[in-house]
Motif scaffolding. Structure first.
Motif, mmCIF file in Angstrom:
data_model
loop_
_atom_site.group_PDB
_atom_site.id
_atom_site.type_symbol
_atom_site.label_atom_id
_atom_site.label_comp_id
_atom_site.label_asym_id
_atom_site.label_seq_id
_atom_site.Cartn_x
_atom_site.Cartn_y
_atom_site.Cartn_z
ATOM 1 N N GLU A 171 15.253 -7.682 -13.840
ATOM 2 C CA GLU A 171 15.792 -9.009 -14.077
ATOM 3 C C GLU A 171 15.339 -9.660 -15.201
ATOM 4 O O GLU A 171 14.327 -9.621 -15.370
ATOM 5 C CB GLU A 171 15.662 -9.764 -12.712
ATOM 6 N N ALA A 172 16.334 -10.303 -15.851
ATOM 7 C CA ALA A 172 15.955 -11.029 -17.124
ATOM 8 C C ALA A 172 14.987 -12.252 -17.038
ATOM 9 O O ALA A 172 14.052 -12.466 -17.740
ATOM 10 C CB ALA A 172 17.232 -11.307 -17.908
ATOM 11 N N ASP A 173 15.226 -12.826 -15.785
ATOM 12 C CA ASP A 173 14.206 -14.174 -15.695
ATOM 13 C C ASP A 173 13.055 -13.625 -14.694
ATOM 14 O O ASP A 173 12.347 -14.642 -14.503
ATOM 15 C CB ASP A 173 15.227 -15.028 -15.052
ATOM 16 N N ILE A 174 12.922 -12.291 -14.582
ATOM 17 C CA ILE A 174 11.682 -12.084 -13.754
ATOM 18 C C ILE A 174 10.854 -11.089 -14.452
ATOM 19 O O ILE A 174 11.129 -10.267 -14.898
ATOM 20 C CB ILE A 174 12.012 -11.437 -12.251
ATOM 21 N N GLU A 175 9.452 -11.415 -14.291
ATOM 22 C CA GLU A 175 8.502 -10.614 -14.937
ATOM 23 C C GLU A 175 7.344 -10.180 -13.986
ATOM 24 O O GLU A 175 6.659 -10.882 -13.264
ATOM 25 C CB GLU A 175 7.861 -11.037 -16.015
ATOM 26 N N VAL A 176 7.240 -8.833 -13.507
ATOM 27 C CA VAL A 176 6.079 -8.432 -12.701
ATOM 28 C C VAL A 176 4.798 -8.336 -13.545
ATOM 29 O O VAL A 176 4.666 -7.474 -14.472
ATOM 30 C CB VAL A 176 6.228 -7.052 -12.051
ATOM 31 N N VAL A 177 3.922 -9.370 -13.526
ATOM 32 C CA VAL A 177 2.611 -9.210 -14.239
ATOM 33 C C VAL A 177 1.567 -8.518 -13.407
ATOM 34 O O VAL A 177 0.424 -8.340 -14.330
ATOM 35 C CB VAL A 177 2.297 -10.831 -14.266
ATOM 36 N N ALA A 178 1.529 -7.950 -12.390
ATOM 37 C CA ALA A 178 0.463 -7.716 -11.666
ATOM 38 C C ALA A 178 0.850 -6.652 -10.513
ATOM 39 O O ALA A 178 2.119 -7.300 -9.551
ATOM 40 C CB ALA A 178 -0.669 -8.418 -11.298
ATOM 41 N N ASP A 208 1.089 -1.519 0.131
ATOM 42 C CA ASP A 208 -0.033 0.093 -0.088
ATOM 43 C C ASP A 208 0.784 1.139 0.093
ATOM 44 O O ASP A 208 0.343 2.451 -0.247
ATOM 45 C CB ASP A 208 -0.789 0.098 1.215
ATOM 46 N N GLN A 209 2.319 1.024 0.169
ATOM 47 C CA GLN A 209 3.008 2.387 0.193
ATOM 48 C C GLN A 209 3.829 2.156 -1.371
ATOM 49 O O GLN A 209 4.342 1.579 -2.013
ATOM 50 C CB GLN A 209 4.352 2.080 1.029
ATOM 51 N N PRO A 210 3.077 3.529 -2.213
ATOM 52 C CA PRO A 210 3.534 3.801 -3.602
ATOM 53 C C PRO A 210 4.759 3.526 -3.853
ATOM 54 O O PRO A 210 5.337 2.691 -4.631
ATOM 55 C CB PRO A 210 3.009 5.095 -3.744
ATOM 56 N N LEU A 211 5.707 4.203 -2.894
ATOM 57 C CA LEU A 211 7.313 4.265 -3.223
ATOM 58 C C LEU A 211 7.913 2.638 -3.083
ATOM 59 O O LEU A 211 8.684 2.343 -3.911
ATOM 60 C CB LEU A 211 8.179 5.167 -2.134
ATOM 61 N N VAL A 212 7.296 2.085 -2.040
ATOM 62 C CA VAL A 212 7.885 0.687 -1.985
ATOM 63 C C VAL A 212 7.511 -0.278 -2.886
ATOM 64 O O VAL A 212 8.167 -1.051 -3.474
ATOM 65 C CB VAL A 212 7.251 0.015 -0.338
ATOM 66 N N ARG A 213 6.036 -0.231 -3.383
ATOM 67 C CA ARG A 213 5.471 -0.792 -4.278
ATOM 68 C C ARG A 213 6.312 -0.567 -5.763
ATOM 69 O O ARG A 213 6.523 -1.521 -6.512
ATOM 70 C CB ARG A 213 4.068 -0.490 -4.626
ATOM 71 N N ALA A 214 6.567 0.853 -5.911
ATOM 72 C CA ALA A 214 7.302 0.903 -7.250
ATOM 73 C C ALA A 214 8.843 0.471 -7.306
ATOM 74 O O ALA A 214 9.230 0.063 -8.142
ATOM 75 C CB ALA A 214 7.398 2.504 -7.472
ATOM 76 N N GLY A 215 9.397 0.659 -5.818
ATOM 77 C CA GLY A 215 10.732 0.282 -5.949
ATOM 78 C C GLY A 215 10.850 -1.371 -6.093
ATOM 79 O O GLY A 215 11.652 -1.579 -6.942
ATOM 80 N N ILE A 216 10.083 -2.263 -5.448
ATOM 81 C CA ILE A 216 10.054 -3.484 -5.561
ATOM 82 C C ILE A 216 9.962 -3.776 -6.976
ATOM 83 O O ILE A 216 10.362 -4.732 -7.549
ATOM 84 C CB ILE A 216 9.104 -4.245 -4.595
#
Length: 223
Positions: free
Chosen positions: A24-31, A9-17
């Protein structure tokens, strides 16, 4: 490719992670979700390989979301990595009981977070080293312990399964356990697959807690 859902729920933390993992080449943030309700909805829609959850969120907290995604009635199961702080132990215990696969402090090094996501996706639980002893000590002392000793493990497990459990409780990965026992990694995985149902648990991390609760492994500070 490891598909990840990020909820905080913290925008900066959410955006940073999101930025950290997405690079990373082997990771995709899908949501990406800003609360627990949205996290559940997106998890059901996108079926991620790992859900990286803040433990305290509006609408539904991390414990509730974890229970829905990886608890006893979850189908399919989505492995959960919980982000926490030192001041939220009660939430942490609840998430552990809900079936979460790992826990990290929010201020963990970027490399630690990336590695944890990969470990959870591979079926390997992870706990921040700064939390391990304190959390297990508190968990064991707060929960009702079964009046048993190491004999309980002998009753339930084969000799090799007990060896795997002991090494698991020391924080070893599948690869490290395999090297210690001089067996193939696939053999370790087979032992784990047979062992977890015997203990009545669903994750490596819960198996470690079982070992501490049943005094198979000693927790510093708990008699």
């Amino acid at each position: 490719m490891i598909r990840v859902l990020v909820a905080d729920d913290q925008p900066l933390v959410r955006a940073g992670i999101t930025a950290l993992l997405g690079a990373e080449a082997d990771i995709e943030v899908v949501a990406v979700a800003a609360d627990g309700g949205e996290a559940l909805e997106l998890a059901r829609r996108t079926a991620p390989d790992v859900a990286c959850l803040d433990i305290r969120m509006p609408v539904r907290n991390g414990i509730e979301v974890a229970r829905e995604l990886c608890g006893p009635d979850a189908d399919p199961v989505v492995p959960v990595l919980i982000l926490t702080t030192f001041g939220l132990d009660d939430y942490l215990f609840g998430a552990l009981e809900a079936g979460a696969s790992g826990f990290l402090l929010k201020d963990a090094d970027p490399d630690v977070i990336i590695r944890a996501v990969r470990q959870v996706a591979a079926g390997n639980g992870t706990v921040d080293q700064a939390l391990t002893r304190r959390v297990l000590r508190e968990f064991v002392s707060r929960r009702s312990l079964q009046p048993v000793t190491g004999d309980r493990a002998d009753d339930l497990l084969t000799v090799r399964e007990r060896e795997v459990l002991m090494l698991l409780a020391q924080g070893m990965s599948n690869e490290e356990i395999a090297a210690e026992l001089v067996v193939e990694v696939s053999t370790v995985k087979s032992h784990l697959a047979r062992m977890l149902p015997k203990l009545g648990v669903r994750s490596r991390l819960q198996a470690v807690v079982w070992a501490y609760q049943n005094r198979i492994v000693a927790v510093p500070g708990v008699e």
